[in-house]
Enzyme design. Structure first.
Site, PDB file in Angstrom:
ATOM      1  N   TYR A 133       0.784  -1.238   0.000  1.00 24.49           N
ATOM      2  CA  TYR A 133       0.000   0.000   0.000  1.00 24.49           C
ATOM      3  C   TYR A 133       0.817   1.289   0.000  1.00 24.49           C
ATOM      4  O   TYR A 133       0.243   2.364  -0.166  1.00 24.49           O
ATOM      5  CB  TYR A 133      -0.976  -0.022   1.183  1.00 24.49           C
ATOM      6  CG  TYR A 133      -2.038  -1.084   0.989  1.00 24.49           C
ATOM      7  CD1 TYR A 133      -3.108  -0.862   0.142  1.00 24.49           C
ATOM      8  CD2 TYR A 133      -1.928  -2.320   1.618  1.00 24.49           C
ATOM      9  CE1 TYR A 133      -4.069  -1.840  -0.068  1.00 24.49           C
ATOM     10  CE2 TYR A 133      -2.885  -3.316   1.417  1.00 24.49           C
ATOM     11  CZ  TYR A 133      -3.952  -3.064   0.573  1.00 24.49           C
ATOM     12  OH  TYR A 133      -4.893  -4.039   0.361  1.00 24.49           O
ATOM     13  N   PHE A 419     -10.023  -4.560  11.419  1.00 26.74           N
ATOM     14  CA  PHE A 419     -11.271  -4.390  10.691  1.00 26.74           C
ATOM     15  C   PHE A 419     -11.130  -4.894   9.282  1.00 26.74           C
ATOM     16  O   PHE A 419     -11.877  -4.630   8.403  1.00 26.74           O
ATOM     17  CB  PHE A 419     -11.729  -2.905  10.709  1.00 26.74           C
ATOM     18  CG  PHE A 419     -10.670  -1.926  10.248  1.00 26.74           C
ATOM     19  CD1 PHE A 419     -10.523  -1.630   8.907  1.00 26.74           C
ATOM     20  CD2 PHE A 419      -9.836  -1.309  11.169  1.00 26.74           C
ATOM     21  CE1 PHE A 419      -9.562  -0.726   8.484  1.00 26.74           C
ATOM     22  CE2 PHE A 419      -8.871  -0.393  10.757  1.00 26.74           C
ATOM     23  CZ  PHE A 419      -8.746  -0.103   9.408  1.00 26.74           C
TER      24      PHE A 419
END
Length: 419
Positions: A133, A419
């Site tokens: 990322y 999450f």
């Protein structure tokens, strides 16, 4: 002579917002991309309830889903205590049959455009592979501690008042609201923590039997003072024996407390559970105070790992949303090829009361990319350290030390759950 096989262009794929009736197909592609082992039914059902379909993307090759990406609507604590809207990037996958076609890049492009249109200055994620990322502007902003306390050899030194705290067992589900009230009081005090939206209070209670791997069901102990719940811990116990006797492991899920005595009482309890010899934790703050209670830190096997990755989507709004430890007046020259609206010179002025960050034509004091600003944003990574790696350049003498000190945080940033 045999027939020569020729490569044919791949069929075009379609990127679109997820429809509710597509969720099962979409989620199955995600599971396949992560090895194909089905999630426990309880976990799958919770993921379905938490998925925000209007903020989720799917890539389709005909009827087949070949790419997934979601974005939870979170509020993230930043230095100074403000709770800032942040897109929690999640459930990102590309089918193995569709690698190297630009699918991930197209999803990241659409996602950041969407986040900007929603008026959310930050995007955050946890990465299955950290190498992925950075090229999209995400910087590693928080670390987490894993450790294993050898309770057969380590003793705890607790503060005054610890013996006055009452501990009691409780059914985790029955006391969920009391625990959530404690958690909510802790959120504003540490950057990186998430204010839990409705439905997320069920995440810490998730306890599928198939995932226990020989451990007990989830257990909960409350810390109370004068009838008020002032702390809690949730954990599992994994029994184990050998020819020398019991050597079970306490597997900590979470622990929160409102004062040092309650905090110490819960840790002492965990370290004294009968028939166990270890307390294992997989996600604690790097400055967690238990490290100053133990008698021998070397027998606690402390390690650190990356946790929350931060991406500034609206650079000016993000830097204005937090406060700064010391007065700062610095001009950043920012590179951001993936979100070019952030590129250019920005003047940040601020202190412990507030901040302003506006475009400027003044000469730059520091040059860096948006990735470095994301890493430093929550106060856990110093700009000086990044400069030591060649990722921040000082253009005005003294600007680096000034900005690095201002960006710091009195407590380490920490993401309490994934999450």
């Amino acid at each position: 002579m045999g027939t020569v096989a020729r490569n044919t262009p791949a069929e075009p794929t379609e990127l679109r917002v997820l429809r509710q009736d597509e969720w099962n197909t979409w989620y199955d592609n995600l599971v396949n991309a992560f090895g194909g082992v089905p999630e426990p039914p309880e976990e799958r059902e919770l993921d379905k309830r938490l998925t925000e379909c209007d903020r989720s993307l799917g890539v389709w090759d005909g009827d087949a889903c070949v790419g997934t990406a979601g974005a939870f609507s979170f509020r993230l604590t930043v230095p100074g205590g403000a709770s800032v809207p942040a897109a929690g990037i999640t459930m990102v996958s590309v089918a193995a049959t569709h690698r190297r076609r630009g699918i991930l890049t197209s999803m990241m492009r659409r996602q950041l455009d969407d986040v900007r249109s929603w008026g959310e200055p930050l995007a955050v994620l946890t990465a299955s592979e950290p190498v992925i990322y950075g090229r999209f502007g995400y910087g590693i902003a928080t670390m987490k501690t894993t450790a294993e306390i050898d309770t057969a050899r380590v003793r705890l030194s607790v503060p005054p008042g610890t013996d006055d705290v009452r501990l009691r067992f409780a059914d985790p589900a029955a006391v969920r609201d009391q625990c959530e009230a404690v958690y909510a009081r802790k959120v504003a005090g540490r950057p990186g923590m998430l204010a839990r939206r409705p439905g997320w209070e069920d995440l810490p209670l998730l306890d599928p039997e198939s995932a226990r791997q020989g451990s007990s069901p989830l257990q909960c102990v409350l810390a109370e003072r004068h009838g008020e719940v002032v702390g809690y811990t949730r954990y599992f116990v994994k029994p184990e024996w050998d020819e020398q006797g019991p050597k079970g492991t306490v597997r900590l899920r979470d622990l929160e407390a409102l004062d040092p005595a309650s905090y110490a009482a819960l840790w002492r309890y965990l370290c004294d559970i009968d028939l166990t010899g270890k307390v294992a934790m997989h996600n604690r703050p790097v400055d967690d105070a238990w490290q100053h209670l133990v008698s021998d830190i070397r027998r606690c096997a402390v390690q650190q790992h990356d946790s929350l990755h931060v991406r500034l989507v609206d650079l000016g709004a993000a830097l204005e949303a937090r406060t700064y430890q010391t007065p700062v007046d610095v001009v950043f020259e920012v590179a951001d090829a993936f979100c070019p609206w952030n590129e250019g010179s920005w003047r940040l002025t601020g202190d412990a009361k507030g901040a302003s960050c506006k475009r400027t034509s003044e000469p730059a004091d520091l040059a860096l990319s948006v990735r470095e600003l994301g890493a430093a944003y929550l106060g856990g990574v110093s700009l000086v350290s990044l400069a030591g790696a060649g990722r921040v350049r000082e253009l005005r003498a003294g600007a680096l030390a000034e900005a690095s000190l201002a960006f710091g945080s009195t407590v380490a940033p920490w993401l309490p759950h994934g999450f």
